[in-house]
Design a protein around this motif. Structure first.
Motif, mmCIF file in Angstrom:
data_model
loop_
_atom_site.group_PDB
_atom_site.id
_atom_site.type_symbol
_atom_site.label_atom_id
_atom_site.label_comp_id
_atom_site.label_asym_id
_atom_site.label_seq_id
_atom_site.Cartn_x
_atom_site.Cartn_y
_atom_site.Cartn_z
ATOM 1 N N GLY A 6 48.885 41.712 40.518
ATOM 2 C CA GLY A 6 49.394 40.438 40.007
ATOM 3 C C GLY A 6 50.542 39.962 40.870
ATOM 4 O O GLY A 6 50.999 40.658 41.784
ATOM 5 N N ILE A 25 44.355 35.602 37.959
ATOM 6 C CA ILE A 25 44.996 36.135 39.153
ATOM 7 C C ILE A 25 44.122 35.748 40.342
ATOM 8 O O ILE A 25 42.905 35.864 40.299
ATOM 9 N N SER A 53 47.335 37.742 45.330
ATOM 10 C CA SER A 53 47.761 39.048 44.829
ATOM 11 C C SER A 53 46.864 40.170 45.331
ATOM 12 O O SER A 53 47.219 41.349 45.212
#
Length: 357
Positions: A14, A212, A234
């Motif tokens: 994340g 994400i 991420s």
């Protein structure tokens, strides 16, 4: 800011966590299991978080047919019949157990891209910790449904897909039990040109779909992957080979070990450099403060004498009061005799001669 993340093999993925780096082995084993095993070992040494393989056979991908539709025209694989290409590039099902065991031995996560339900069944039997959906399969909603129903984290690549197709894929995954999802911006060209990387899409994916976001990078080198971190990626997936000279199916746009190691290091550095918006003086800057300009007496002055422009200047170092008080000090008297090279401080100024602060 909410700490939004998913977890694969106890590693959090994340925006608030270090970039998750996947070394995509794909077909770069060239049909040799020893090369595949070595690649897993080397990827772990390079610091990658995971190795990804692909789970299919030529028969689960296509049919053995000589018609024109089944011939590859142009690009890296020009002249191949689809069936023959997949026979060359496949990671045989019978290798999988040994590959998973090797990954566990060297301490790196291994998961796969399944291309049909039989591959999902195989990977479930091996307790794969996550699944990747290839860009070319993003419209195969029945396959997405089957993967989502495993309840494992899922990574979807969006190469070639338009907004409607991406929306359908994400909705299908979520509607069928996928709770942990990463969506990767991807340009399905091999290699992909820098000028079409369109990395601004990464942030839009994260915001538009509340997921994400990451990048499946087919450009050459590492610069696009490192840049993507600043735009919200991420997770980075990058093809990996032990040696591009091996001429595997994907070798031309794959990273070699030294490049993979650099990718891991540089993406982590990029992530650390992001920080948060703010204007507080950073601890590392404190030592530099002395090199700022400040007010100094540059001429001897006796007690009770008025300060003129000949007495003070705005110079380095920074131990005196701020330059902004220069005009305010002119005409004021000093409280003691002062020698040239003394930093101006308020205790040297007669406070009754005006409002010094």
């Amino acid at each position: 800011m909410t700490d939004k993340f998913i977890t694969i093999d106890n590693k959090k993925i994340g925006a608030n966590h270090k970039p998750y780096i996947i070394a995509e082995l794909s077909a770069n084993h060239n049909g040799k299991i020893d090369k595949a095993l070595k690649a897993i070992e080397v990827a772990a040494q390079c610091g990658a978080d995971a190795v990804k393989i692909q789970s299919y056979t030529a028969d689960t991908m296509t049919i053995d047919c000589d018609k024109d539709d089944f011939q590859v025209k142009g690009g890296l694989w020009d002249g191949y019949k689809l069936y023959d290409l997949y026979q060359w590039a496949q990671t045989p099902f019978e290798w999988h157990q040994q590959l998973f065991a090797k990954a566990k031995e060297v301490g790196i996560t291994l998961f796969s891209t399944p291309f049909d339900e039989s591959a999902v069944d195989l990977l479930e039997a091996l307790d794969a910790p996550a699944y990747k959906l290839a860009s070319f399969e993003i419209t195969d909603l029945p396959l997405i449904k089957r993967i989502a129903q495993t309840g494992k984290p899922m990574i979807i690549s969006t190469g070639m897909a338009n907004l409607e197709e991406i929306t359908d894929a994400i909705n299908t995954a979520k509607d069928n039990g996928c709770k942990e999802l990463v969506v990767l911006h991807c340009i399905s060209a091999y290699p992909a040109p820098f000028e079409q990387a369109n990395l601004a899409t990464i942030a839009d994916i994260a915001k538009r779909f509340d997921v994400i976001a990451g990048l499946s990078d087919h450009t050459l080198g590492t610069v696009v992957s490192v840049t993507s971190i600043a735009l919200g990626a991420s997770l980075i997936e990058k093809h990996f080979t032990l040696d591009r000279n091996d001429k595997g199916p994907d070798a031309e746009f794959s990273l070699e070990p030294d490049e993979l190691k650099r990718l891991v290091e540089e993406t982590q550095a990029a992530h650390q450099a992001l920080g948060v918006a703010g204007y507080e003086r950073k601890p590392v800057e404190q030592a530099s403060m002395k090199f700022r300009r400040s007010l100094y007496f540059v001429k001897d002055i006796v007690k009770g004498e008025q300060i003129t422009e000949q007495h003070i200047r705005r110079i380095r170092p920074g131990y005196g009061i701020a330059p902004k008080y220069f005009q305010q000090l002119l005409g004021k008297k000093v409280t003691q005799t002062i020698t040239r090279g003394t930093a101006v401080s308020w205790d040297l100024i007669d406070s009754e001669k005006g409002d010094e602060q």
